[in-house]
Design an enzyme around this catalytic site. Sequence first.
Site, mmCIF file in Angstrom:
data_model
loop_
_atom_site.group_PDB
_atom_site.id
_atom_site.type_symbol
_atom_site.label_atom_id
_atom_site.label_comp_id
_atom_site.label_asym_id
_atom_site.label_seq_id
_atom_site.Cartn_x
_atom_site.Cartn_y
_atom_site.Cartn_z
ATOM 1 N N ASP A 283 0.830 -1.212 0.000
ATOM 2 C CA ASP A 283 0.000 0.000 0.000
ATOM 3 C C ASP A 283 0.865 1.264 0.000
ATOM 4 O O ASP A 283 2.096 1.182 0.101
ATOM 5 C CB ASP A 283 -0.983 -0.001 1.192
ATOM 6 N N ASN B 192 -8.138 -2.482 14.165
ATOM 7 C CA ASN B 192 -9.534 -2.626 13.704
ATOM 8 C C ASN B 192 -9.686 -3.800 12.730
ATOM 9 O O ASN B 192 -10.731 -3.965 12.112
ATOM 10 C CB ASN B 192 -10.014 -1.320 13.047
ATOM 11 N N HIS C 158 -7.853 -4.316 9.967
ATOM 12 C CA HIS C 158 -7.524 -4.088 8.552
ATOM 13 C C HIS C 158 -6.259 -4.846 8.144
ATOM 14 O O HIS C 158 -5.393 -5.120 8.964
ATOM 15 C CB HIS C 158 -7.439 -2.591 8.204
ATOM 16 N N GLU D 145 -9.765 -1.157 5.047
ATOM 17 C CA GLU D 145 -10.421 -0.853 6.306
ATOM 18 C C GLU D 145 -11.731 -1.642 6.401
ATOM 19 O O GLU D 145 -12.238 -2.149 5.384
ATOM 20 C CB GLU D 145 -10.723 0.659 6.372
HETATM 21 P P1 PGA Z 1 1.720 -1.810 12.637
HETATM 22 O O1 PGA Z 1 0.533 -1.592 11.639
HETATM 23 O O2 PGA Z 1 2.561 -2.893 12.069
HETATM 24 O O3 PGA Z 1 2.430 -0.504 12.689
HETATM 25 O O4 PGA Z 1 1.112 -2.194 13.954
HETATM 26 C C1 PGA Z 1 -0.139 -2.693 11.136
HETATM 27 C C2 PGA Z 1 -1.272 -2.243 10.251
HETATM 28 O O5 PGA Z 1 -1.896 -1.205 10.543
HETATM 29 O O6 PGA Z 1 -1.555 -2.940 9.276
#
Ligand code: PGA
Length: 264
Positions: free
Chosen positions: A67, A136, A138, A143
């Site tokens: 992404d 959450n 995702h 999302e």
């Molecule tokens: P993080 O983020 O590895 O910084 O916890 C994971 C994500 O939001 O996919």
Amino acid sequence: MEIIIKNDYDEICSEASQIIFQEWQKKNNIVLGLATGRTPLGVYAKLIDSFKKGELDFSETRAFSLDEYIGLKKDHPQSFAYFMNKNLYHQINIKKENIHGLQGLPEDIDEHCRQYETLIKSVGGIDVQILGIGSNGHIGFNEPSSSLASRTRAKTLTEETIESNRQFFKGEEGIPCYCLTMGIGTILEAKTILLLAFGENKAEAVVNSVEGPVTATVPASALQLHPDVKIILDEDAASLLTRKDYYRWVYSNKKGVERYAKKL
Ligand code: PGA
């Protein structure tokens, strides 16, 4: 799904890098799908280490980023292109032309996303996709409410995600609200998926994804539909799972079942 519970973050990263190493041994021109964020950093550090020791060679490897924020230039320190260059690509011998990422400022977003999908297909698809998980649920920037069949496209981030990203944009105006992300359908086409999570704040997303129903409300629950996914957790991220003992039992007996399968 294989649920692997490790003692700590370092063990999570060793497990994941070991799997990548084994896949690379089978196919030196492996195609990797790579995530940004805090979670995979330790894996990248281990891959760099193996490269420096001469165990791993990335000269034939191709990599696709999962992404990118819309609106950030490639050299913006918070862009995912910058993150991947700094934390992996610039420290290994991957060829520049084999590094693929979504652009933060494409001329035509839809066309750019279509081309990205075509490019992934043209190299035979992603062999190993590394994922983190948002609190959450995702994956990538898909999302909650993202279609489980979604493809690479532009998305609007949730306020929760924007808030949790604020720490990285200290003193800056205009924290990105939009992003480009591989879709859930795109992710599900990877041959092997490794989802990593550590820390208590991921425990709810993990239990909902692994033991809850498959639902667009928890995008990572779509991984239940994938034939080769490994969820690699520390004790904290695994703390709400109800079948922990069974997952540990399966993992500790893995060698036995593999030997048996080979005899058949
Ligand atoms: P993080 O983020 O590895 O910084 O916890 C994971 C994500 O939001 O996919």
